[in-house]
Write a protein that holds these residues in place. Structure first.
Motif, short mmCIF file in Angstrom:
data_model
loop_
_atom_site.label_atom_id
_atom_site.label_comp_id
_atom_site.label_asym_id
_atom_site.label_seq_id
_atom_site.Cartn_x
_atom_site.Cartn_y
_atom_site.Cartn_z
N GLY A 1 0.81 -1.21 0.00
CA GLY A 1 0.00 0.00 0.00
C GLY A 1 0.85 1.26 0.00
N GLU A 2 1.92 1.21 0.78
CA GLU A 2 2.80 2.37 0.85
C GLU A 2 3.52 2.64 -0.47
N ARG A 3 3.86 1.57 -1.19
CA ARG A 3 4.67 1.72 -2.40
C ARG A 3 3.86 1.67 -3.69
N GLY A 4 2.55 1.49 -3.55
CA GLY A 4 1.71 1.54 -4.73
C GLY A 4 1.74 0.29 -5.58
N TYR A 5 2.03 -0.87 -4.98
CA TYR A 5 2.02 -2.13 -5.73
C TYR A 5 0.59 -2.65 -5.84
N PRO A 6 0.13 -2.99 -7.03
CA PRO A 6 -1.18 -3.64 -7.15
C PRO A 6 -1.22 -4.88 -6.25
N THR A 7 -2.30 -5.02 -5.50
CA THR A 7 -2.37 -6.08 -4.49
C THR A 7 -3.68 -6.84 -4.59
N VAL A 8 -3.59 -8.16 -4.58
CA VAL A 8 -4.76 -9.02 -4.51
C VAL A 8 -4.72 -9.71 -3.15
N LEU A 9 -5.75 -9.49 -2.37
CA LEU A 9 -5.79 -10.06 -1.02
C LEU A 9 -6.47 -11.43 -1.05
N ALA A 10 -5.82 -12.38 -0.39
CA ALA A 10 -6.33 -13.76 -0.35
C ALA A 10 -7.21 -13.96 0.88
N ASN A 11 -7.95 -15.05 0.86
CA ASN A 11 -8.79 -15.42 1.99
C ASN A 11 -7.89 -15.82 3.16
N PRO A 12 -7.93 -15.10 4.29
CA PRO A 12 -7.03 -15.43 5.40
C PRO A 12 -7.39 -16.74 6.09
N HIS A 13 -8.56 -17.32 5.76
CA HIS A 13 -8.97 -18.59 6.36
C HIS A 13 -8.59 -19.78 5.49
N VAL A 14 -7.58 -19.60 4.65
CA VAL A 14 -7.06 -20.67 3.81
C VAL A 14 -5.57 -20.80 4.07
N GLY A 15 -5.12 -21.97 4.51
CA GLY A 15 -3.70 -22.19 4.73
C GLY A 15 -2.95 -22.25 3.42
N GLY A 16 -1.65 -21.99 3.47
CA GLY A 16 -0.85 -21.91 2.26
C GLY A 16 -0.93 -23.12 1.37
N ARG A 17 -0.84 -24.31 1.94
CA ARG A 17 -0.80 -25.51 1.11
C ARG A 17 -2.19 -25.89 0.58
N TYR A 18 -3.24 -25.25 1.08
CA TYR A 18 -4.60 -25.48 0.58
C TYR A 18 -5.06 -24.33 -0.33
N SER A 19 -4.11 -23.52 -0.82
CA SER A 19 -4.46 -22.26 -1.47
C SER A 19 -4.40 -22.32 -3.00
N ALA A 20 -4.42 -23.50 -3.59
CA ALA A 20 -4.27 -23.62 -5.04
C ALA A 20 -5.33 -22.85 -5.80
N LEU A 21 -6.55 -22.83 -5.29
CA LEU A 21 -7.67 -22.19 -5.98
C LEU A 21 -7.96 -20.80 -5.43
N SER A 22 -7.03 -20.28 -4.65
CA SER A 22 -7.15 -18.93 -4.10
C SER A 22 -6.36 -17.95 -4.96
N ALA A 23 -6.24 -16.73 -4.49
CA ALA A 23 -5.47 -15.71 -5.21
C ALA A 23 -4.03 -16.17 -5.43
#
Length: 556
Positions: A198-220
């Motif tokens: 946010g500070e540096r102006g990078y486009p950001t897609v926020l993922a569902n925080p209720h999804v663990g990393g290894r279960y995140s294939a179909l997430s952002a």
């Protein structure tokens, strides 16, 4: 119990196959019989409908707090569609800017799924999940004029990914390029990375925080890099959604797969073979090993080159799983066959792993021993302010190879590299395995050939042999190595650095970070009395050649 799909949903066909939602799971031999027993238990507990409803009590009271915030993956086939307009807008803007070289900086669940998606769709994605300075330098100094970088970290503080971000920011700045035009961030809401973006102006897609990393294939995490390389991610979600519609039914194929994985006592070495989807075995490896390898139990995934790979020996503790997007070639030794499109495969394996965790009596959503090696790495870096690390004294040196060993390896009297390898292999217990862990440049012509060591070593023992690139495997099988059964023997490989790379804003370089990660994990294994040998190649090409030659000397 075989079922197939019709307009009303899954229906029973026979006792060894289930087909629904585009996915088919077929069981054979003893695995089929044991899975049937496990299915009775799962049905009695209504596991299918409870998991589809995200019931966090399925894994017991101790796991409930973690499970209650880690079941968002169940809804991703539908929920992730809300991200499609934003992702499409970012991807189109980058293409219109002529940015056709996509680099993904991420570790574990943040990198493995998009790597599989891109490879399976014949799209070019450069995955940066290493701290090897040779590999990092090559990626961050090549074709910057057409490069877009996805910086992906759930926590927003992953040391490898943070280092990659810093390296690219410096490279872009040196080239007169505004990093805000080239860096896309994927992270959880409120993470340090989200704040920095946010500070540096990078486009950001926020993922569902209720999804663990290894279960995140179909997430952002899986979708953003895939869209940037031109993959139809909506079609991927459609494939998963077709299966998702069946998951509350206790005859769904993913439940059968979970029963096969977690219900067959003693068959805890899950051998994975399949040509398509490309690289799926590596993604399954991370999911299954990190989810189940804890509390002294778990399932060890063993990714092999093919179902008929040299050195694979079926045994009473092996479970051969063959997968494919279409009907694969299935050898007689196969126990389980999983056929279906990539989106369905992702969801099925996530669901099956959660089911297996229920049957094994463990929490499939935490990773208690991953943090240990991270802490060891941090401590070593803090102790090495003068740039040196406590590598210890070599047990012996054979040509370009230095040999270091923990207690219990049986290599104390070894006179050369061949006798070290022979003694280490002899330490593998009858129910054990050998893990090869290479902290090298996996894309370089010489270093990359180290992966062939898996099959070379497998030909010398009837026990399973795994191979992992460091530090990538620390976010995968590294959890199983330390938290799973104490029957592993470990061969770690490191190599001299010819040209280091600084990390902007940090007091250490990539080479020091890489070596600290290797030594930190070596110490974690040694503290658990896991027999571990480290081979350090003072010259990488010569070290690989000498290791291959030594293997030839002990080959029958």
């Amino acid at each position: 119990m075989t079922v197939c799909e019709d307009k009303e949903g899954p229906i029973a066909l026979s006792s060894d196959q289930v087909q629904a939602g585009g996915l088919t799971v077929t069981l054979r031999g003893p695995v089929r019989d044991a899975a049937e027993n496990a299915l009775q238990q799962l049905r009695a507990s209504r596991v299918a409908s409870r998991l589809a409803a995200k019931d966090a009590t399925l894994w017991g009271p101790a796991a409930e707090p973690e499970a209650s915030i880690r079941l968002g993956w169940v809804d991703l086939p539908q929920e992730s569609r809300a991200l499609l307009p934003q992702i499409s807008e970012i991807a189109q803007a980058k293409r219109e800017a002529g940015l056709d070289r996509v680099v993904l900086a991420g570790m574990g669940g943040s990198s493995l799924a998009p790597e599989v998606i891109a490879a399976s769709r014949d799209a070019r994605l450069i995955t940066l999940d290493t701290t090897d300075p040779h590999q990092v330098r090559r990626v961050v100094t090549t074709d910057l004029d057409r490069t877009v970088v996805v910086v992906a970290s759930k926590s927003g503080s992953t040391v490898e990914t943070d280092s990659h971000r810093r390296a690219f920011e410096q490279a872009f700045a040196d080239a007169g390029i505004d990093p805000a035009e080239r860096i896309v961030v994927v992270t959880d809401p409120g993470s340090p990375l989200a704040e920095l973006a946010g500070e540096r102006g990078y486009p950001t897609v926020l993922a569902n925080p209720h999804v663990g990393g290894r279960y995140s294939a179909l997430s952002a995490f899986g979708l953003v890099p895939s869209a940037l390389v031109g993959v139809d991610i909506e079609a991927l979600l459609d494939e998963a959604a077709a299966l998702a519609a069946t998951l509350a039914d206790d005859t769904n194929p993913a439940l059968l797969l979970g029963a096969a994985l977690g219900g067959f006592s003693g068959r805890d070495k899950v051998v994975l073979a399949g040509a398509t989807p490309v690289g799926l075995g590596d993604w399954i490896e991370q999911l299954v090993a990190e989810s189940t390898g804890k509390d002294g139990t778990g399932l060890l995934p063993v990714v092999v080159e093919s179902a008929s790979a040299p050195g694979f020996t079926p045994g009473p503790d092996t479970h051969l799983v063959v997968y494919g997007e279409t009907e694969p070639e299935v050898p007689e030794t196969a126990d389980t066959v999983v056929t279906g499109p990539l989106g369905a495969q992702f969801l099925a394996w996530e669901y099956a792993t959660a089911v297996a965790g229920h049957l094994l009596g463990i929490n499939p959503f935490d990773q208690p021993n991953v943090q240990e090696s991270k802490d060891n790495t941090k401590a070593l870096l803090e102790l090495s302010n003068n740039g040196t690390l406590p590598t210890g004294t070599p047990l012996l040196t054979d040509g370009a190879v230095e040999v270091y060993a923990s207690d219990g390896t049986g290599v104390g009297d070894a006179k050369n590299l061949a006798s070290v390898l022979r003694a280490l292999i002899e330490q593998i217990p009858d129910d054990g395995y050998l893990a090869v862990m290479a902290y090298l440049d996996r894309d370089a012509e010489g270093d990359g050939q180290a992966a062939a060591l898996r099959s070379e070593l497998a030909a010398l023992t009837a026990r399973p042999v795994t191979f992992g690139w460091g530090p990538r495997f620390l976010h995968s099988t590294g959890q199983y190595h330390k938290g799973g059964p104490a029957n592993g023997v470990f061969l770690q490989i490191t190599g001299d650095i010819t040209e280091d790379l600084p990390i902007a804003g940090k007091p250490y370089t990539f080479s020091r970070l890489q070596l600290a990660q290797a030594l930190g994990d070596f110490n974690a294994l040694a503290e658990r009395s896991r027999p571990t040998v480290r081979l350090h190649w003072r010259d990488r090409s010569a070290g690989l050649a000498e290791l291959i030659r030594a293997l030839g000397e002990i080959r029958p």
